[in-house]
Design an enzyme around this catalytic site. Structure first.
Site, short mmCIF file in Angstrom:
data_model
loop_
_atom_site.label_atom_id
_atom_site.label_comp_id
_atom_site.label_asym_id
_atom_site.label_seq_id
_atom_site.Cartn_x
_atom_site.Cartn_y
_atom_site.Cartn_z
CD1 TRP A 1 -10.17 -2.01 -4.96
CD2 TRP A 1 -11.58 -0.96 -6.34
NE1 TRP A 1 -9.56 -0.85 -5.37
CE2 TRP A 1 -10.40 -0.19 -6.22
CE3 TRP A 1 -12.61 -0.49 -7.18
CZ2 TRP A 1 -10.23 1.03 -6.90
CZ3 TRP A 1 -12.43 0.71 -7.84
CH2 TRP A 1 -11.25 1.45 -7.70
CG ASN A 2 -11.80 -3.00 -11.49
OD1 ASN A 2 -11.41 -4.07 -11.03
ND2 ASN A 2 -11.41 -2.55 -12.66
CE LYS B 1 -7.10 -10.81 -0.45
NZ LYS B 1 -7.69 -9.45 -0.34
N GLY C 1 -4.84 -6.87 -10.24
CA GLY C 1 -4.71 -5.74 -9.34
C GLY C 1 -3.67 -4.77 -9.85
CD GLU D 1 -4.93 -10.41 -17.28
OE1 GLU D 1 -4.65 -9.29 -17.75
OE2 GLU D 1 -5.03 -11.42 -17.99
CG LEU D 2 -0.08 -6.63 -13.24
CD1 LEU D 2 1.43 -6.51 -13.13
CD2 LEU D 2 -0.67 -7.06 -11.90
CB CYS E 1 -7.42 -2.71 -15.93
SG CYS E 1 -8.53 -3.85 -16.77
CD GLU F 1 -4.14 1.69 -13.37
OE1 GLU F 1 -3.57 1.23 -12.36
OE2 GLU F 1 -4.86 1.00 -14.13
P1 NAD Z 1 -4.51 -3.84 -5.44
O1 NAD Z 1 -3.26 -4.31 -6.10
O2 NAD Z 1 -4.38 -2.85 -4.36
O3 NAD Z 1 -5.28 -5.09 -4.80
C1 NAD Z 1 -5.68 -6.19 -5.58
C2 NAD Z 1 -5.81 -7.41 -4.70
O4 NAD Z 1 -4.52 -7.79 -4.24
C3 NAD Z 1 -6.65 -7.23 -3.46
O5 NAD Z 1 -7.41 -8.39 -3.24
C4 NAD Z 1 -5.62 -7.04 -2.36
O6 NAD Z 1 -6.08 -7.39 -1.09
C5 NAD Z 1 -4.52 -7.97 -2.85
N1 NAD Z 1 -3.17 -7.67 -2.40
C6 NAD Z 1 -2.60 -6.46 -2.23
N2 NAD Z 1 -1.32 -6.61 -1.84
C7 NAD Z 1 -1.07 -7.93 -1.78
C8 NAD Z 1 0.07 -8.72 -1.46
N3 NAD Z 1 1.23 -8.17 -1.11
N4 NAD Z 1 -0.03 -10.06 -1.52
C9 NAD Z 1 -1.19 -10.65 -1.89
N5 NAD Z 1 -2.30 -9.96 -2.18
C10 NAD Z 1 -2.25 -8.62 -2.15
O7 NAD Z 1 -5.45 -3.34 -6.62
P2 NAD Z 1 -6.88 -2.66 -6.52
O8 NAD Z 1 -6.71 -1.26 -6.03
O9 NAD Z 1 -7.81 -3.57 -5.81
O10 NAD Z 1 -7.33 -2.65 -8.06
C11 NAD Z 1 -7.02 -1.65 -8.95
C12 NAD Z 1 -5.89 -2.09 -9.85
O11 NAD Z 1 -6.26 -3.30 -10.52
C13 NAD Z 1 -5.62 -1.10 -10.97
O12 NAD Z 1 -4.24 -0.95 -11.13
C14 NAD Z 1 -6.23 -1.76 -12.19
O13 NAD Z 1 -5.68 -1.35 -13.41
C15 NAD Z 1 -5.99 -3.19 -11.91
N6 NAD Z 1 -6.90 -4.05 -12.69
C16 NAD Z 1 -6.38 -4.78 -13.71
C17 NAD Z 1 -7.23 -5.56 -14.50
C18 NAD Z 1 -6.70 -6.40 -15.63
O14 NAD Z 1 -7.40 -7.31 -16.05
N7 NAD Z 1 -5.50 -6.13 -16.15
C19 NAD Z 1 -8.60 -5.58 -14.23
C20 NAD Z 1 -9.09 -4.82 -13.16
C21 NAD Z 1 -8.22 -4.06 -12.39
#
Ligand code: NAD
Length: 491
Positions: free
Chosen positions: A150-151, A174, A227, A249-250, A283, A384
């Site tokens: 979402w960020n 998605k 995510g 990308e975590l 991130c 984090e």
């Molecule tokens: P999240 O993992 O909760 O959700 C990310 C996405 O994954 C959402 O669209 C969600 O609906 C989906 N999702 C969740 N569980 C799933 C599953 N089991 N199967 C399929 N899809 C699923 O993350 P968030 O809270 O939205 O974002 C924050 C995280 O993202 C932080 O950890 C941040 O560091 C990371 N992030 C990483 C980068 C990068 O480029 N490395 C960039 C931005 C954010």
């Protein structure tokens, strides 16, 4: 109230189960739109459309034509950038200064990969087999599932969509359930650019309800995911069952390392930008600030002064420095981590509580928070937070800075502040992170690969190489003569 349907096969369609959910403005807390709540049935429909497009018209157009469509899309994005920026702020609460700059910059990814689309070349390989000619060709994978956080919804999508389309794949997007609107509206731009129906589809909803079935779908050839490491791990496990490639990308817990020979004021600003920009919801947040002991107290004093003066409030105001936290669960997570840090003995020298002063609305504001006396084994240094919470850790020597910097499960980014070029080179070599910044922080570009070491991810986004993340190489052998000397031995 505005309603966002799914975008499947070039058309807006209601969710199969007839379910919807609300999306809120994080600043005002007001519900401003309803979003389609997808299910496995919607994932099925979207994947079927993407598969048909891949096997149909899209599969037969030339790379040059694909490139032209991407460049056209880039022009449309530029025209729409201000509107898209405001839409992002309305849904994720980040500053208009940041989101406006992001949506303007977005076009460059589509333009860059549009240019690259017809420059992916296989090779004629030297052969050790007389009479057999061998060459390679790069082929698209098929339907790519793109799941984003979402960020920075549209930026994270661009990092996946632009190279994947340039490579000839089709997509099912998605977005996060907290910020679905911008990706769905982006589909109007896709349609205007002239992409055939089904090439790009967008379905919304919860990760478990629609994301997981999308990942598990037998016709999805790859998942490109941004995510948390927790969800990333689940997706990796699902992908393993299908033997399917992933880009992940975590999260991160990046060290931002300040040496005594650094330009003091520049380093202070670098530390601030590393953790308080985007309310720490990035991130690449430089959430572990390693400061050489000889300047530690002086540095912290200045940091507290600058962060303490930050203007907190309305993300749509050009004067705001720190906006609201995007989601209620994220707000709670940040407050919980602040308690953890206090209980573990870290010293809170700034903030540490909700912000309720001028400019605050609702209940999603956290004061910029700085902890000193942090040791690297504390939870506040290892996990984090994804919020405006900085852990300051002192060090004495370069070796110690490297050891502390690398003593973490993550490896997304690192910052180094020094005026010694030799030290800059040594540090950039020794730090285990996908990106190292020296005397700067948070620089990213469509031209430069981005991604994580260790638990921060798999694969790279951006840069020339990343188009290969969406291609597979085939080796073709053609014999000049049809005779087979001895069929029972390898040739
Ligand atoms: P999240 O993992 O909760 O959700 C990310 C996405 O994954 C959402 O669209 C969600 O609906 C989906 N999702 C969740 N569980 C799933 C599953 N089991 N199967 C399929 N899809 C699923 O993350 P968030 O809270 O939205 O974002 C924050 C995280 O993202 C932080 O950890 C941040 O560091 C990371 N992030 C990483 C980068 C990068 O480029 N490395 C960039 C931005 C954010």
């Amino acid at each position: 109230m505005k309603k966002y349907q799914h975008y499947i096969n070039g058309r807006w369609v209601d969710p199969a189960d007839g379910q919807w959910f609300d999306t809120e403005n994080p600043y005002t807390g007001a519900v401003w739109a309803q979003i389609a709540r997808g299910s496995a049935a919607d994932a099925d429909r979207a994947v079927a459309a993407a598969k048909a497009a891949f096997e149909g018209e899209w599969g037969s157009i030339t790379p040059t034509e694909r490139g032209k469509l991407l460049v056209k899309l880039a022009d449309i994005i530029e025209r729409e950038a201000p509107r898209l920026g405001e839409l992002e702020v309305q849904d994720n609460g980040k500053l208009i200064a940041e989101m406006g700059a992001q949506t303007r910059y977005l076009a460059e990814w589509y333009r860059y990969y549009g240019g690259l689309a017809d420059k992916v070349e296989g090779a004629v390989l030297p052969s050790d087999k007389p009479g057999i000619f061998n060459f390679t060709r790069y082929e698209p994978l098929g339907v790519i599932a793109m799941i984003t956080a979402w960020n920075s919804p549209l930026l994270l999508l661009a990092w996946k969509l632009a190279p994947a389309l340039a490579a000839g794949n089709t997509a099912v997007v998605k977005p996060s359930e907290f910020t679905s609107a911008s990706s769905l509206e982006f589909m109007e731009l896709i349609a205007e650019a002239g992409f055939p129906p089904g090439v790009v589809n967008c379905i919304s909803g919860m990760g478990i309800e629609v994301g997981a079935p999308l990942v598990d779908h037998p016709d999805v050839a790859k998942v490109a995911f941004t995510g948390s490491d927790i969800a990333g791990q689940k997706i990796y496990e699902s992908a393993a069952r299908k033997i399917m490639p992933v880009t992940l990308e975590l999260g991160g817990k990046s060290p931002n390392i300040i040496f005594e020979d650094a330009d003091f004021e520049a380093a202070v600003m670098g530390a601030i930008s590393g953790i308080f920009a985007a309310t720490g919801q990035t991130c690449i947040a430089g959430s572990r600030l390693l400061v050489q002991r000889s300047i530690h107290d002086q540095f912290v004093e200045r940091l507290v002064q600058v962060a303490g003066d930050a203007t907190i409030g309305d993300p749509m105001s050009a004067d705001t420095h720190v906006g609201p936290v995007t989601t209620p669960p994220q707000y709670q997570k940040i407050m919980d981590y602040i308690e953890v840090a206090k209980n573990d003995g870290a010293q809170c020298v700034l903030g540490g509580k909700p912000y309720t002063g001028d400019g605050a609305k609702g209940d999603r504001f956290v004061e910029p928070t700085i902890f000193t006396g942090v040791s690297n084994d504390m939870r506040i240094a290892q996990e984090e937070v994804f919020g405006p919470v900085l852990s300051v850790i002192p060090f004495d020597t370069e070796e110690e800075a490297i050891a502390i910097g690398n003593d973490i499960v993550f490896g997304l980014a690192a910052g180094v502040w020094t005026s010694d070029i030799g030290r800059a080179l040594r540090m950039s070599e020794k730090l285990k992170a996908g990106t190292v910044w020296v005397n700067t922080y948070r620089a990213v570009s469509f031209m430069s690969p981005f991604g994580g070491y260790k638990r921060s991810g798999q694969g790279r986004e951006s840069g020339q190489e990343s188009i290969k993340e969406f291609l597979q190489v085939k080796s073709v052998w053609i014999a000049q003569q049809t005779s087979v000397a001895n069929p029972f031995i390898i040739r």
